[in-house]
Enzyme design. Sequence first.
Site, PDB file in Angstrom:
ATOM      1  N   ASP A   1       0.767  -1.242   0.000  1.00 41.91           N
ATOM      2  CA  ASP A   1       0.000   0.000   0.000  1.00 41.91           C
ATOM      3  C   ASP A   1       0.797   1.290   0.000  1.00 41.91           C
ATOM      4  OD1 ASP A   1      -2.622  -0.919  -0.301  1.00 41.91           O
ATOM      5  OD2 ASP A   1      -2.693  -1.574   1.775  1.00 41.91           O
TER       6      ASP A   1
ATOM      7  N   TYR B   1     -10.105  -1.043   2.447  1.00 37.17           N
ATOM      8  CA  TYR B   1      -9.745  -1.424   3.811  1.00 37.17           C
ATOM      9  C   TYR B   1      -9.395  -0.231   4.684  1.00 37.17           C
ATOM     10  CZ  TYR B   1      -9.949  -6.415   4.445  1.00 37.17           C
ATOM     11  OH  TYR B   1     -10.406  -7.681   4.648  1.00 37.17           O
TER      12      TYR B   1
HETATM   13 CU   LIG Z   1      -9.115  -9.040   4.935  1.00 37.01          CU
END
Ligand SMILES: [Cu+2]
Length: 815
Positions: free
Chosen positions: A419, A507
């Site tokens: 990320d 997320y």
């Molecule tokens: Cu996950």
Amino acid sequence: MTPETEMDNKNSSTVKKGGAVGRKWMFLSILLGAIALGLLIALIVVATNQGEHPAQPAPQSLPPWVDGQVEDQIDASESPNPGVFHDLTRTELLSLQEYLYSDNASDLNLVRLENASLGASYVFVVDLLPLNKTEVLEHLDDNGPTPVRRARVVVFRGDKTPPVVEEYIVQPIPNPTRHELFELRTRRNPIPFAYRPVGHAEFVELYFALFQLHVDVGDILKESLDAGFADCGAKCLTFYPHQISSAILGADIRKIWFEAYHNVPYFGLHPTGFMFLAQVDGADRSKFAIEKVIYSGRTFGSVQEFKTAYQNGTVTKIKLEFPKVDKNLFSTLNFRGDEKPSKRAPQVVEPDGKRYTLNHRQVKYMDWQFDFRMSSLTGPQLYNIMYGKDRIAYEVGLQEIAVFYSGANPATKFSDFVDSGVLLGIYSKSLIPGGDCPETATFIPATFLGELTEERQTNERAFCLFEQNTGVPLRRHLSYTVSEGGFYGGAMDNVLILRTILTLANYDYIIDFIFHQNGAMEVRALSTGYIYTTLYNQAENKYGFRLHDNILASLHHHMFHFKVDLDVLGTSNRYETLDIETEDVDISEETGNPGDKYNQIFYTKNLKNTETEAAYKFNFDTPKYHIIHNNAEKTRFGVPKAYRIQMNGMSKQTLKENSGNEATIPWSRYQMAVTKYKYDEFGSSSPYKMFDGRSPVVNFQQYIDDNDNIVDQDLVLWLAMGVHHIPHTEDLPITPTPGAHLSFALLPYNYFKEDPSMTSPDSITIVHKDPTNPQDGVVFRRYHNATGRPTNVNLPSDNLSDYEDNPDLVLQSRN
Ligand SMILES: [Cu+2]
Ligand SMILES: *[C@@H]1O[C@H](CO)[C@@H](O)[C@H](O)[C@H]1NC(C)=O
Ligand SMILES: *[C@@H]1O[C@H](CO)[C@@H](O)[C@H](O)[C@H]1NC(C)=O
Ligand SMILES: *[C@@H]1O[C@H](CO)[C@@H](O)[C@H](O)[C@H]1NC(C)=O
Ligand SMILES: *[C@@H]1O[C@H](CO)[C@@H](O)[C@H](O)[C@H]1NC(C)=O
Ligand SMILES: *[C@@H]1O[C@H](CO)[C@@H](O)[C@H](O)[C@H]1NC(C)=O
Ligand SMILES: *[C@@H]1O[C@H](CO)[C@@H](O)[C@H](O)[C@H]1NC(C)=O
């Protein structure tokens, strides 16, 4: 915020510019909305703001819980005289820009951010460059001169042939006069253009390059998916990008799979199974191309091939309906059920005000003190962590967050998100009091400069800082009976937490730094947010469960990497393990039977001499303690004063070493690695990791492989944590955190002569008034000086009549 509301904002702000422009931006916003990753936010800024926008809340809009009483001790503003660890301030970023766009930096050929384009030279992101530790310690400990702060500037050189990425050091901050390439043994520079992080200018150009797709197959998508990319009204598609690593392509080229989703809240749970592979290499968009299309589980070599097959009826047609967006849509976070009268949840109360102070970016709490910042590239970083007069750690910070997926289709299969390839810190946005942090928390802003933030951007609530009663005793013992002494002593584990939450596309990662009153510090990572899903297809059964009519969620491995530059009583440290072994001892003397043996455990000390010896892979069969100490600093019994590392978030990286993308996250092979401090090994990752697997710009494995001696050296610990996730229906609509608390703790170990929390004002002691006459009752003592009793709290403060009437409630009163 959903892509949809953002799109609305954008549309309303761009309509004025005329129909064509409005439509263009709308399409683009859909594309970017999908690309999510916060790029959209940057785009809105481009579309609506010219130049600088001021810091949002004025002082009068400070949260009400930051009341006048504590204001003088809680100053969350940027320092006018930033210290060595302070992030670059808004003012400093402005003077940095002035320098970068001046004639003195004309060799960089920079265009302003609003004019950034693929073929131009522009600033992608700016960050504080780590300082020379020797100089910082001389400054902090020996009144040495203040080291000059420097900026690390990542420049996309689309103007060069071939295009490249260059990283520069610009100095001195705050008034730069020079810049030079940031050249280090450990980091390639310049960097191949194909490895660069995804950016906003790139997606603007992608829109133009891909518009032909709408022209070619827009009608098919409308018929089959009940949606489109352009002229789509309320039925639009949005895209999720899957960057394909050079390790998989076998060449330094740039390709991205785009997977189409119905653009409703939240799009990630509404896949359509339509995907295409875009070749987006180089700085010339006319060379961009769509190389593959996947529809209905079948792969086509071109858009034209897909179109022909669809029209001539040789492909199984999918017929999806655009999801009905209402309160009951399963993918929304709308409250479920009936709203009914309910009592409020327990809350954090600070009955006498805050017990910590915040001075710009320096925190003091009980015996703790530390500085902190938010790196645009790597997120939260803490420095100079002191307990009393001792520095425990020079630096503790996040290095990387990765999630590797598996699947049958290529988009999912090759989804290995590392990320920092979209930057970490800039996504620390909007912490919500009562939801993300206690209402009592102090919120602290962070400022960034780069293409994705467009100009200088301040996230007003990037961090929250709060003290919390964990509701768990830090320690306690009850000697109830008179014969055992008749006493009680205990204390609650009240802790200070510095928290940030990074929202990286679907997320949300919660990162906590926790300070306990016994000299222990903990770092915790949690994941929540939306799972990534793909259109249900039997071929995917091996990789996950079907969770709803159309969706299957693939299994994946979440991984986190942290740096801990521990300095235990100075920088000359050793890493030792206490290995727990078993022995058979002869007990014939005790039993009277010759040959009788008894099996028990004992420990041996195992000094780690080199970096390869110190690269730790957990083994259940060899339990051990991990100890860091200064060999010259011992207790009066000759025992080294140490800190111990306890790992509670370990996870096994099961992929083959150096196969595919594993090569770019070699840190995940070790639950802990211990290396000798070197300036040029300041971080374990880089923003190029989404693409650089073939030849990683930073290869953490080399930090170990050079195999330095680590005895009596300045040591750095690198800790990896992770969790495998095989999603299930209760991950709908979003993944809950219970059961997935990953953490490590730094624990004093023979460091203090006793538990330092014995001086905690949160202590409680109870003894008999007169131990020889226990029936006289008890003395209940607290060690704070506050008076007054909060209501509805089950504790005796000034009124001990319960205990006077019934001392047996705490201690035995009769022999
Ligand atoms: Cu996950
Ligand atoms: C550029 O360099 C000149 C000469 O060194 C100096 O006088 C001037 O202040 C510099 N300008 C900026 C913006 O740094
Ligand atoms: C951006 O480009 C346009 C067109 O070339 C130019 O008019 C404008 O001044 C540029 N903006 C900046 C801030 O350089
Ligand atoms: C850091 O500073 C020290 C003292 O000035 C110097 O000896 C050392 O070379 C510097 N290290 C780096 C990497 O610049
Ligand atoms: C249908 O289109 C596909 C893809 O272009 C082609 O391979 C196939 O031969 C075509 N079949 C018919 C019956 O036209
Ligand atoms: C408790 O003691 C501290 C330090 O002496 C003092 O500042 C504070 O006002 C006292 N608090 C109360 C409630 O008496
Ligand atoms: C102490 O508590 C008792 C019983 O709850 C009550 O009767 C008494 O008035 C209280 N005393 C004081 C000083 O508050």
